[in-house]
Design an enzyme around this catalytic site. Sequence first.
Site, PDB file in Angstrom:
ATOM      1  N   HIS A  54     -40.827 -62.090  -9.334  1.00  0.00           N
ATOM      2  CA  HIS A  54     -40.070 -61.446  -8.255  1.00  0.00           C
ATOM      3  C   HIS A  54     -40.298 -59.939  -8.207  1.00  0.00           C
ATOM      4  CE1 HIS A  54     -37.284 -60.659 -11.595  1.00  0.00           C
ATOM      5  NE2 HIS A  54     -36.946 -59.587 -10.892  1.00  0.00           N
ATOM      6  N   ASP A  56     -38.657 -56.091  -7.495  1.00  0.00           N
ATOM      7  CA  ASP A  56     -37.463 -55.229  -7.525  1.00  0.00           C
ATOM      8  C   ASP A  56     -37.676 -54.110  -6.512  1.00  0.00           C
ATOM      9  OD1 ASP A  56     -36.563 -56.577  -9.819  1.00  0.00           O
ATOM     10  OD2 ASP A  56     -36.928 -54.878 -11.168  1.00  0.00           O
ATOM     11  N   HIS A  60     -32.349 -51.578  -6.218  1.00  0.00           N
ATOM     12  CA  HIS A  60     -31.818 -52.455  -7.272  1.00  0.00           C
ATOM     13  C   HIS A  60     -30.998 -51.647  -8.284  1.00  0.00           C
ATOM     14  CE1 HIS A  60     -31.590 -55.856  -9.901  1.00  0.00           C
ATOM     15  NE2 HIS A  60     -32.649 -55.618 -10.637  1.00  0.00           N
TER      16      HIS A  60
HETATM   17 ZN   LIG Z   1     -35.712 -57.823 -11.052  1.00  0.00          ZN
END
Ligand SMILES: [Zn+2]
Length: 231
Positions: A54, A56, A60
């Site tokens: 994934h 970021d 975040h």
């Molecule tokens: Zn992450």
Amino acid sequence: MLGSAKVVDLTIPLGADVVMWPGAPAPEAETLVTVAHDGFFARRVTFFEHSGTHFDAPCHFIDGQSTVDQIPAQSLVRPIAVIDISERVGNDADAVLTLDEVLAFEATNGEIPQGAAVFLRTGWEEKNSDVVAYSGQPGDLRFPGFGVEAAQFLVESRGVVGLGIDTLGIDSGEASHFPVHSQITHPKGLWHLENLQNLKALPPLGAWVVVGVLPLVGGSGSPARVLALLP
Ligand SMILES: [Zn+2]
């Protein structure tokens, strides 16, 4: 030019048994319609934004920084430098990339180009089907990451746009205050890719990455299909 490129998939398939950050909910899929009953098949999938391989986004960790849909496409197709410290790391879950290792990489391979993304191969990807080996015992997160000095150098002296790694996170499991996320990368608008795999198939320099991240409006990140192109 791209016709002869080899494509390497750096993505862990995303399903209910994908390795997760401790405590985060695993992806769930619910079948809504089927070919037999409705003439077509489709599911509703629910996932935590930081599931499996994934992305970021800078928001975040930093309020007001870019959300995942605001990342310019230009920043998602970049040359990559791949630093492999897997031999030195071995089974040391507390290992971090040092500045000396970055400088040794450059002495051998040449300078990391401005605007590149840097991926770190720790070898931890070999453990990503075993949650304890990959992330540590419950309550005691352990996995390798980027050291603060090395990350600082890559951001400030090499102008990299993103960092990637074959562990649960850019900061090592031990680094409970997330110094790289909160002080070095996200405040400057850099992105991360976490839980990469197949990094051993990549050359130190010369490959490109295509980050197929979902442009979730207002999102902190998203699962991503991450493809490397080898000349
Ligand atoms: Zn992450």
